[in-house]
Design an enzyme around this catalytic site. Structure first.
Site, PDB file in Angstrom:
ATOM      1  N   LYS A   1      -0.606  -0.235  -6.323  1.00 45.50           N
ATOM      2  CA  LYS A   1      -1.008   1.170  -6.192  1.00 45.50           C
ATOM      3  C   LYS A   1      -0.021   2.100  -6.894  1.00 45.50           C
ATOM      4  CE  LYS A   1      -1.544   0.535  -1.865  1.00 45.50           C
ATOM      5  NZ  LYS A   1      -1.808   0.336  -0.470  1.00 45.50           N
TER       6      LYS A   1
ATOM      7  N   ASP B   1      -7.381  -3.939  -3.866  1.00 45.83           N
ATOM      8  CA  ASP B   1      -6.379  -3.883  -2.787  1.00 45.83           C
ATOM      9  C   ASP B   1      -6.992  -3.230  -1.551  1.00 45.83           C
ATOM     10  OD1 ASP B   1      -3.708  -3.776  -1.464  1.00 45.83           O
ATOM     11  OD2 ASP B   1      -4.092  -1.631  -1.632  1.00 45.83           O
TER      12      ASP B   1
ATOM     13  N   HIS C   1       7.184   5.522  -1.646  1.00 48.12           N
ATOM     14  CA  HIS C   1       6.194   4.886  -0.780  1.00 48.12           C
ATOM     15  C   HIS C   1       6.903   4.425   0.485  1.00 48.12           C
ATOM     16  CE1 HIS C   1       2.322   2.835  -0.128  1.00 48.12           C
ATOM     17  NE2 HIS C   1       3.036   1.929   0.506  1.00 48.12           N
TER      18      HIS C   1
ATOM     19  N   ARG D   1      -7.444  -7.758   5.632  1.00 48.80           N
ATOM     20  CA  ARG D   1      -6.150  -8.167   6.225  1.00 48.80           C
ATOM     21  C   ARG D   1      -5.979  -7.556   7.604  1.00 48.80           C
ATOM     22  NH1 ARG D   1      -1.985  -6.104   2.134  1.00 48.80           N
ATOM     23  NH2 ARG D   1      -0.539  -6.599   3.792  1.00 48.80           N
TER      24      ARG D   1
ATOM     25  N   SER E   1       0.355  -5.341  -2.826  1.00 51.86           N
ATOM     26  CA  SER E   1      -0.469  -4.195  -2.433  1.00 51.86           C
ATOM     27  C   SER E   1       0.234  -2.884  -2.784  1.00 51.86           C
ATOM     28  CB  SER E   1      -0.730  -4.284  -0.920  1.00 51.86           C
ATOM     29  OG  SER E   1      -1.198  -3.073  -0.403  1.00 51.86           O
TER      30      SER E   1
HETATM   31  N1  URA Z   1       1.490  -0.416   2.624  1.00 45.23           N
HETATM   32  C1  URA Z   1       0.617  -0.796   1.667  1.00 45.23           C
HETATM   33  O1  URA Z   1       0.238  -0.029   0.815  1.00 45.23           O
HETATM   34  N2  URA Z   1       0.170  -2.064   1.661  1.00 45.23           N
HETATM   35  C2  URA Z   1       0.545  -2.952   2.577  1.00 45.23           C
HETATM   36  O2  URA Z   1       0.109  -4.069   2.510  1.00 45.23           O
HETATM   37  C3  URA Z   1       1.443  -2.535   3.580  1.00 45.23           C
HETATM   38  C4  URA Z   1       1.915  -1.257   3.567  1.00 45.23           C
END
Ligand code: URA
Length: 407
Positions: free
Chosen positions: A186, A160, A81, A167, A182
């Site tokens: 995921k 999220d 990620h 946000r 967050s």
């Molecule tokens: N990437 C994400 O998935 N969530 C965030 O809050 C920031 C970057």
């Protein structure tokens, strides 16, 4: 009751899991309003969260939706990620490289919004490429070629998604505990158990300073161990764009050039680093040994072959691909050394050329984007081409001095 919870956080007291559930699940159901949640998120941004609050929030996000079952894959499930960067096409390079070393990569990716791009948009720039697959199709592809990249299903951590949208408009995207929960929710809901997180820091990134990046790194590792997931992090610079191409189809072309071993530079280095960490975790070997294997499969083009196999399997057609746009060149207005290329301002220009979305319903022009022609440290002569702009919009406005620093 909701007001009590908001005030408790605003007064910097630790919240219980039940209190966090009350406010967050209430928001998911529509009982807690946007203005209440915005105030609450701002209180979190200002007063931070304890580790146990962060674990609880991650858990609430995960359980708000489906958890992907990848148990049909034998061995560890690796994922990566990035917190979002300019010109970041590492997934397109790293995933086939790792898969070419016989480690299956089954990955869910997102779309871009604002200045940061998303892997799914880049893949959709390939004519015919299919980003949504059924569970049976995913499983068959995983078994046949060991590499699948699909768009995130709407049922993965839906809370999220809802919180992230709020946000974005309430000045709370840069809260470190919110970013940590967050991302990790995921990844965990996506079925991964070995995860590399690339934390971008700099002008073109969500996180602007090293200290915040280190905090995020330690948090995602802690959340990982709480869930028995191995997490390794990289803190990488995002003052400057990654690679030379920005814009969806242009980024696919650059990823192919890297896999074809035609190009080195910051994109090559970061891709090798991420892929080596993933392979090292998956095979339980030292990173140095994993790095050798990754570089071997880059040099012998096995990574490139895997990329082509994967694109074809998901119905993409890369034959005769051309960038369909008008080309304008940015020329240097003075002699000197190229000192800096501003990632944020180049991302803004790319967005104005049509390569990104200003709001989530905007349509992308997959052909639009920028190719940077000069590298930092190069000597520049007045009139040299610094970058080529690809666009289908009629008028472009930009300030060259804000993008290229020549002195
Ligand atoms: N990437 C994400 O998935 N969530 C965030 O809050 C920031 C970057």
């Amino acid at each position: 009751m909701i007001l009590d919870i908001i005030n408790k956080k605003a007064n910097n007291y630790e919240l219980t899991k039940e209190e966090l559930e009350t406010i967050f699940l209430g928001y998911l159901k529509g009982e807690v309003k946007d203005y209440q949640m915005s105030a609450f998120l701002m209180a979190i941004k200002i007063n931070d969260m304890s580790d146990s609050e962060i674990f609880a929030l991650t858990d609430i996000f995960i359980k708000s939706g489906d958890i992907l079952d990848l148990s049909y894959i034998k061995g560890p499930k690796v994922d990566k990620h990035s917190t979002g960067g300019v010109g970041d096409k590492t997934t397109l390079i790293v995933a086939p490289l790792v898969a070419s070393c016989n480690i299956p990569v089954i990955k869910m990716s997102g779309r871009g919004l604002g200045y940061t791009g998303g892997t799914i948009d880049k893949l959709e720039a390939i004519p015919g490429f299919k980003v949504s697959l059924t569970e049976d199709e995913i499983k068959k592809q995983a078994e046949d070629i060991g590499l699948v990249i699909i768009s995130q299903t709407k049922d993965l951590a839906p809370l999220d998604k809802k919180i992230y949208a709020l946000r974005d408009v309430s000045g709370t995207t840069d809260s470190i505990p919110l970013i940590a929960s967050s991302i990790m929710s995921k990844k965990i809901a996506g079925g991964a158990d070995k995860i590399v997180i690339d934390i971008k820091v700099g002008k073109g990134a969500l996180i602007k300073n090293e200290e915040a990046a280190k905090r995020l790194s330690s948090l995602v590792i802690k959340i990982g161990s709480y869930y028995q997931k191995e997490v390794r992090t990289i803190i990488s610079n995002m003052d400057r764009p990654l690679g030379n191409n920005i814009g969806n189809l242009l980024e696919v072309i650059e990823a192919i050039d890297i896999l074809d071993n035609k190009k080195k530079g910051n994109l090559y280095d970061l891709s090798i680093e991420i892929a080596s960490k993933m392979l090292s975790m998956a095979k339980n070997i030292q990173e140095e040994e994993a790095r050798k294997e990754i570089i071997t499969n880059l040099n012998n083009k096995k990574g490139l072959e895997k990329f082509f196999e994967f694109v074809k399997y998901q119905h993409g057609n890369l034959e005769n691909v051309e960038v369909k746009a008008k080309v304008y060149n940015i020329k240097a207005n003075k002699d000197g050394i190229l000192k800096d290329i501003d990632a944020l301002n180049i991302a803004k220009l790319s967005l104005n050329l049509g390569a990104g979305r200003k709001t989530k319903d905007d349509k992308i022009d997959y052909n639009a984007g920028i190719v940077i022609k000069k590298n930092i440290g190069e000597e520049i002569k007045k009139g040299d081409i610094l970058a080529s702009l690809y666009t289908n919009v009629d008028s472009i406005n930009f300030n060259i001095e804000r993008i290229f620093e020549i002195s």
